[in-house]
Design an enzyme around this catalytic site. Sequence first.
Site, PDB file in Angstrom:
ATOM      1  N   ILE A 135      42.658  38.997  45.906  1.00 42.20           N
ATOM      2  CA  ILE A 135      43.422  39.921  46.431  1.00 42.20           C
ATOM      3  C   ILE A 135      42.555  40.074  47.909  1.00 42.20           C
ATOM      4  CG2 ILE A 135      42.023  41.713  45.261  1.00 42.20           C
ATOM      5  CD1 ILE A 135      44.501  43.295  45.848  1.00 42.20           C
ATOM      6  N   CYS A 136      43.230  40.658  48.778  1.00 40.92           N
ATOM      7  CA  CYS A 136      42.577  41.003  50.239  1.00 40.92           C
ATOM      8  C   CYS A 136      42.220  39.770  51.093  1.00 40.92           C
ATOM      9  CB  CYS A 136      41.684  42.087  49.990  1.00 40.92           C
ATOM     10  SG  CYS A 136      40.864  42.902  51.238  1.00 40.92           S
ATOM     11  N   ALA A 137      41.008  39.698  51.229  1.00 39.21           N
ATOM     12  CA  ALA A 137      40.355  38.543  51.951  1.00 39.21           C
ATOM     13  C   ALA A 137      40.041  37.364  51.130  1.00 39.21           C
ATOM     14  CB  ALA A 137      39.037  38.966  52.445  1.00 39.21           C
TER      15      ALA A 137
END
Length: 180
Positions: A101-103
Site C-alpha cells: 500500500i501507499c509508496a
Amino acid sequence: MNALVVVAHGSESLEAVTIINVLRRGDVEVTVASIESSFAVEGTRGVMLTAEALWTDVGGRDFDLIVLPGGEKGAQALSDHAGLVEKLKAQRQAHRWTGAICASPALVLSRHGLLDGKKATCYPAFREQLLHYVDLPVVVDGHCVTGQGPASALAFGLQLVEVLRGADQRKSVAQGLLAA
C-alpha cells in the site's frame, strides 16, 4: 491462514496498525516483523510500532500473505532489504499473496519487477512508477493486492481478509467495524 506484516523505520503507522488490526479481526494469524536491528520501529508521525519478530527470525518461514505498509522512508528501507526482496520474489513464484500500500507498490514491488504485467495502484505521487496504474483505492490482480494510501487502509485490510478468508469473513469484519 497466516500473514507477515513487515515494518521498518518510516513505515506509515496508520496503515501498519490498520492492516494488522483488520487481519487479526478476520482470524488471520499475523506476525509483525522488523527489518531493523530492534523490535521497536519508529513509524510515521513519531508513532512507535513494536514488532513481534525480527526479519532474521521469520525470513525463512512461508506465509500465505506478505504485506508491506507504505510511508516513503519505510518503503525505501523495505526495497533496500535484499532478503525481503528475495522472499517477495519467491512468494510470487509460489502463487502466494502479496499486499502493498501507499509508496510500497512503486518503491518495492514495481522497482523489483514484481508488478510486471499487473494492474496496481499506489500513492498518486508515485503513479508514474507503475506501468499499469489504476486510480482506485484498492486493486487486486492475480495474487497481488495494492492500495493507495492511509485513507484506503481499511478497505485494503478488508480486501486482504477476503482473499485469505472469503467474502463472508470480510463482511463480518466490516460489519463489526461499522464499515459495511
